[in-house]
Design a protein around this motif. Sequence first.
Motif, PDB file in Angstrom:
ATOM      1  N   ARG A 210      -7.397   8.959 -32.120  1.00  9.98           N
ATOM      2  CA  ARG A 210      -6.365   9.684 -32.611  1.00  9.98           C
ATOM      3  C   ARG A 210      -6.402  10.863 -32.758  1.00  9.98           C
ATOM      4  O   ARG A 210      -5.617  11.840 -32.155  1.00  9.98           O
ATOM      5  N   ASP A 213      -7.866  13.672 -30.192  1.00 13.56           N
ATOM      6  CA  ASP A 213      -6.809  13.962 -28.954  1.00 13.56           C
ATOM      7  C   ASP A 213      -5.438  14.825 -29.539  1.00 13.56           C
ATOM      8  O   ASP A 213      -5.725  15.098 -28.911  1.00 13.56           O
ATOM      9  N   ARG A 242     -15.576  12.815 -27.296  1.00 13.66           N
ATOM     10  CA  ARG A 242     -14.423  12.142 -27.287  1.00 13.66           C
ATOM     11  C   ARG A 242     -14.423  11.057 -26.872  1.00 13.66           C
ATOM     12  O   ARG A 242     -14.152   9.566 -26.574  1.00 13.66           O
TER      13      ARG A 242
END
Length: 296
Positions: A210, A213, A242
């Motif tokens: 997260r 992101d 990622r």
Amino acid sequence: MKYLKPLALSILAVCASGTANAQGRFDAVEIRTQEIAPGIAVLFGAGGNIAVSHGENATVLIDDQFAPLSAKIEAAVAELGASPVKYVVNTHWHGDHTGGNEHFGKTGATIFAHTNVRVRLSTPQQRGEHTIGPSPDEALPVVTYDQGLKFHLNDDTIRLMFPGGGHTDGDSVVFWEEDNIVHMGDLYFNIPGYPFIDVASGGNVYNAMRSLDLVIAMIDSDTQVIPGHGAMSNKAELVAYRAMMGEAVGRVDTLRADGVSLEDALAAKPLADIDRGEGGFIDEDAFVTAIWSSAG
């Protein structure tokens, strides 16, 4: 701990040892400087990558590696034409990023970090067979934050942000807003091996994804990305990192959902075809274990 590579084990051992004992390990280390924008440079030595912001207002260090390297770091800063370090930012608590805190604190620098960094530096931390800390008062962050803050210095806005942790529970990323640069700390390892999720320090792979992101959504193809370890990078490489992490987590999640044990998951070698090269901090089993532990 048994799946940590020798590099990680040696770092933990140095973090737990006295400065006198550690000094000899670093005598041969050279600090290499790469200037990436006017008044902004990256110092590569041993431990986490250091960013330097310098100009007419003040000199800021992002991380400060190991204690025995402090004099070499000061010399590298001086060679940039910068004034002595006034501010230090810790991206997280690990000793290869905070080892110089005591030195720079004693020379008058103010140390900034997420609240959890001060908590971990001020209390004993168990790392396998080694106990680290607590750190002396001079090494502790003086200014702490939960979400972030900004420096308005050297014709730039330097933004410290806690995106939610992941490598530990106190990871900050640092943006130079006008110069389009971000320092990722150890949320991003641009080296061989798998991502190091320090579950013992509150790290969690889902939080790490997260956090990545969030940063990826905030940068563009021209952003210069400073990883916690390894060479300078960019958005495309961060996106690929990622994606690799997400693929690995998905495979382990599938095994967990099928009701297998951690032992069986490790035996299945779910990441065998994800080529991360030789070396790095942790091996496949350590990363699978970290993913498993992150799920609760």
